[in-house]
Design an enzyme around this catalytic site. Structure first.
Site, short mmCIF file in Angstrom:
data_model
loop_
_atom_site.label_atom_id
_atom_site.label_comp_id
_atom_site.label_asym_id
_atom_site.label_seq_id
_atom_site.Cartn_x
_atom_site.Cartn_y
_atom_site.Cartn_z
N ARG A 150 2.86 -9.11 -49.30
CA ARG A 150 2.07 -9.32 -50.52
C ARG A 150 2.39 -10.71 -51.04
NH1 ARG A 150 4.32 -6.39 -55.29
NH2 ARG A 150 4.98 -8.51 -55.74
N HIS A 172 2.44 -8.53 -57.90
CA HIS A 172 1.76 -7.24 -57.80
C HIS A 172 0.36 -7.30 -58.42
CE1 HIS A 172 1.00 -2.94 -57.94
NE2 HIS A 172 0.78 -3.04 -59.23
N TYR A 224 12.22 -10.62 -59.29
CA TYR A 224 12.79 -9.76 -58.24
C TYR A 224 12.70 -10.31 -56.82
CZ TYR A 224 7.86 -8.28 -58.01
OH TYR A 224 6.49 -8.26 -57.93
#
Ligand SMILES: Cc1ncc(C[n+]2csc(CCOP(=O)(O)OP(=O)(O)O)c2C)c(N)n1
Ligand SMILES: [Mg+2]
Length: 327
Positions: A240, A244, A253
């Protein structure tokens, strides 16, 4: 698999168009013109490869929110997508009522999903059962992220399809994150496909950054299902590339080095390289295609901006209706 030049070109075009459209959605969000975007950047090979393995408009699909490239490949237009991003009247999935990217499309037999992840899996099993009862030779493709394969609904749907040997292809797009959570905190096995042996269906893992690899895997699974041999679980591994969603800050993160490193396997760049290596397109032709994609995206934005918002009095239709409308 020996694929025709035309098929490869069509696949490349869908990947490119999806990428340019997706990139523009991020810009629109940062300009304050849309409220939300959830991106398929990095997923294009998995989705286009899968879509092209189907009989479009004949087979069924229960997609998930990252499936922009899948839906474009099944006939959704960039204009349709803009209506969804902008919540405008005429938007085909819900008339502008749903969150963007909660795709559905009647002409593609693509069924709407809910915001709770994994609900599309039992839907696919149910459609598969209907196909079997009607003795049709149709197949259902359902897609999902790897994190959502932790959900109870996912196990229930796959289990049911395996028991009854239903014509379903379960495609897991493993992009290495469920928002901020990596796969090793979602499952004790190495791949979602390893879960297949406990449920009694074939499971394979493929390189989800290579469109032709995914096409071949899904094509074989679709043919297997169409012949009445039951479901297959395919995990396509990818990355990805974006956060998100437009509301996520992925710097909290994961490192920038990790993201940059994974861009080396950017599926659109890999497909572009393939086009050059196989002499399917020259650099000049590829640049012209890119310009064409951007033009189509700009047209879609203009179209979306000019369309009206849905009438306020229609907000509850078809949630609460006086009479059933069949249109
Ligand atoms: C049942 C449920 N729990 C939590 C959420 C919030 N949520 C939305 S997307 C998402 C991550 C899903 O990750 P994955 O399945 O790997 O798909 P990806 O977004 O990475 O493509 C979560 C937790 C939700 N929508 N539904
Ligand atoms: Mg994921």
């Amino acid at each position: 698999m020996d694929l025709s030049s035309d098929l490869k070109k069509e696949m490349y075009w869908m990947m490119l168009l999806s990428r340019r459209l997706d990139e523009r959605a991020w810009v629109l969000h940062r300009q304050g013109k849309i409220a939300f975007h959830i991106s398929g950047i990095g997923h294009e090979a998995g989705q286009v490869g899968a879509a092209f393995a189907l009989r479009k408009g004949y087979d069924w699909v229960t997609p998930y929110y990252r499936d922009l490239a899948l839906m474009l490949s099944l006939g959704m237009t960039p204009r349709d997508f803009m209506l969804s991003l902008m919540g405008k009247s005429g938007e085909p999935s819900s008339g502008g009522r749903q969150m963007p990217s909660h795709f559905s499309m009647r002409s593609a037999n693509a069924v709407s999903h809910s915001a709770p992840v994994a609900t599309q899996t039992p839907h696919a099993a149910g459609i598969g059962l209907a196909i079997k009862m009607k003795k049709e030779d149709k197949v259902v493709l359902t897609t999902i992220g790897e994190g959502s394969t932790s959900q109870g609904e996912w196990y229930e749907g796959v289990n049911w399809a395996a028991i009854h040997r239903l014509p379903v292809v379960f495609l897991v797009q493993n992009n290495q994150y469920a928002i901020s959570v990596p796969p090793e905190l979602q499952m004790a096995v190495k791949s979602s496909a390893d879960k297949a042996c406990g449920l009694g269906l074939p499971g394979i893992t493929v390189d989800g950054t290579d469109v032709f690899t995914v096409y071949e895997a899904v094509y074989n699974a679709v043919e297997h299902a169409r012949k009445g041999n039951g479901p297959t679980l395919i995990e396509a591994r990818m990355y990805r590339i974006t956060p998100h969603s437009s509301d996520d800050d992925d710097r909290t993160y994961r490192t920038r080095e990790e993201v940059e490193d994974n861009k080396k396997r950017d599926p659109v760049t890999l497909a572009r390289d393939h086009m050059i290596q196989e002499n399917l397109y020259t650099e000049i032709e590829l640049n012209a295609l890119d310009a064409k994609a951007k033009e189509i995206v700009t047209d879609a934005v203009k179209y979306g901006e000019e369309m009206p918002f849905p009438a306020g009095e229609e907000a509850a239709y078809p949630v609460y209706i006086e009479e059933v409308r069949r249109d």
